[in-house]
Design an enzyme around this catalytic site. Sequence first.
Site, PDB file in Angstrom:
ATOM      1  CE1 TYR A  54      -3.105  -2.966   0.190  1.00 28.34           C
ATOM      2  CE2 TYR A  54      -3.684  -2.340   2.415  1.00 28.34           C
ATOM      3  CZ  TYR A  54      -3.861  -3.162   1.321  1.00 28.34           C
ATOM      4  OH  TYR A  54      -4.790  -4.176   1.372  1.00 28.34           O
ATOM      5  CD1 TRP A 207      -9.634  -8.954  -0.392  1.00 27.06           C
ATOM      6  CD2 TRP A 207     -10.024  -7.264  -1.809  1.00 27.06           C
ATOM      7  NE1 TRP A 207      -9.366  -9.407  -1.660  1.00 27.06           N
ATOM      8  CE2 TRP A 207      -9.602  -8.392  -2.552  1.00 27.06           C
ATOM      9  CE3 TRP A 207     -10.332  -6.082  -2.490  1.00 27.06           C
ATOM     10  CZ2 TRP A 207      -9.477  -8.370  -3.943  1.00 27.06           C
ATOM     11  CZ3 TRP A 207     -10.206  -6.060  -3.867  1.00 27.06           C
ATOM     12  CH2 TRP A 207      -9.772  -7.187  -4.577  1.00 27.06           C
ATOM     13  CG  LEU A 210     -19.485  -1.079   0.805  1.00 24.58           C
ATOM     14  CD1 LEU A 210     -19.401   0.325   1.395  1.00 24.58           C
ATOM     15  CD2 LEU A 210     -20.935  -1.533   0.747  1.00 24.58           C
ATOM     16  CE  LYS A 218     -17.913   6.131  -4.292  1.00 25.26           C
ATOM     17  NZ  LYS A 218     -16.813   6.593  -3.416  1.00 25.26           N
ATOM     18  NE  ARG A 228     -11.030   5.047  -4.120  1.00 23.43           N
ATOM     19  CZ  ARG A 228     -11.373   3.746  -4.171  1.00 23.43           C
ATOM     20  NH1 ARG A 228     -10.980   2.993  -5.174  1.00 23.43           N
ATOM     21  NH2 ARG A 228     -12.085   3.210  -3.206  1.00 23.43           N
TER      22      ARG A 228
END
Length: 228
Positions: A54, A207, A210, A218, A228
């Site tokens: 990450y 993970w 959603l 949205k 993004r």
Amino acid sequence: MNYKKLGKSGLRVSELSYGSWVTFSLQLDVPKAKKAMKYAYDSGINFFDNAEVYEAGESEIIMGKAIKELGWQRETYIISSKVFWGGNAPTQKGLNVKHVREACEAALKRLNIDYLDLYFCHRPDYETPVEETVRAMDNLVKQGKILYWGTSEWPADRIQEAYKVAYQFGLTPPTMEQPQYNMFTRDKIEKEYSQLFSEEGLGTTIWSPLCSGLLTGKYNKGIPKNSR
């Protein structure tokens, strides 16, 4: 907040966790991360998820600084990291014993902690024998650098091989798997791992529940500006 045991272990993990993928560094600096993590912690979340890949370790640095400034007692939270993609050099990737060991040491330094509660093999490594990876994880457990180890996005047969190796040689078996699981991605949890759940007591942390925000609604009217 509800808490559930992680597989057949005795570790009680909050049903919701806080992850830092694509947010820490890119969107959240230390002050913002600190504010978000405090809200999660105060709401009962005790599991904070990270990985060496990450933002090339920057996410772990931010999380480590935030936790230090918040002054949380170490026994009140669970923190994880993952190993697989550590850099561009041949020795900085995969699940061979060298990279597993060095990646763990680097994660501990970035997070500013003495041990990881959970350590995931971020993807299967078909160039490294499963036995080598299991032994590497067992060594970290024995050294007190990790408490539990697991996998992420491994196929069921490779996880089963890890259990077989662990039982054969008296090594620490995996405790958990972290697959993607949401309305659109369901097969691993609902089909492929069913035997591992019933026979081995495999635990899971997931993970993208959603689907990277798709299921929040949205995007129902198109892609928002600056998305993004």
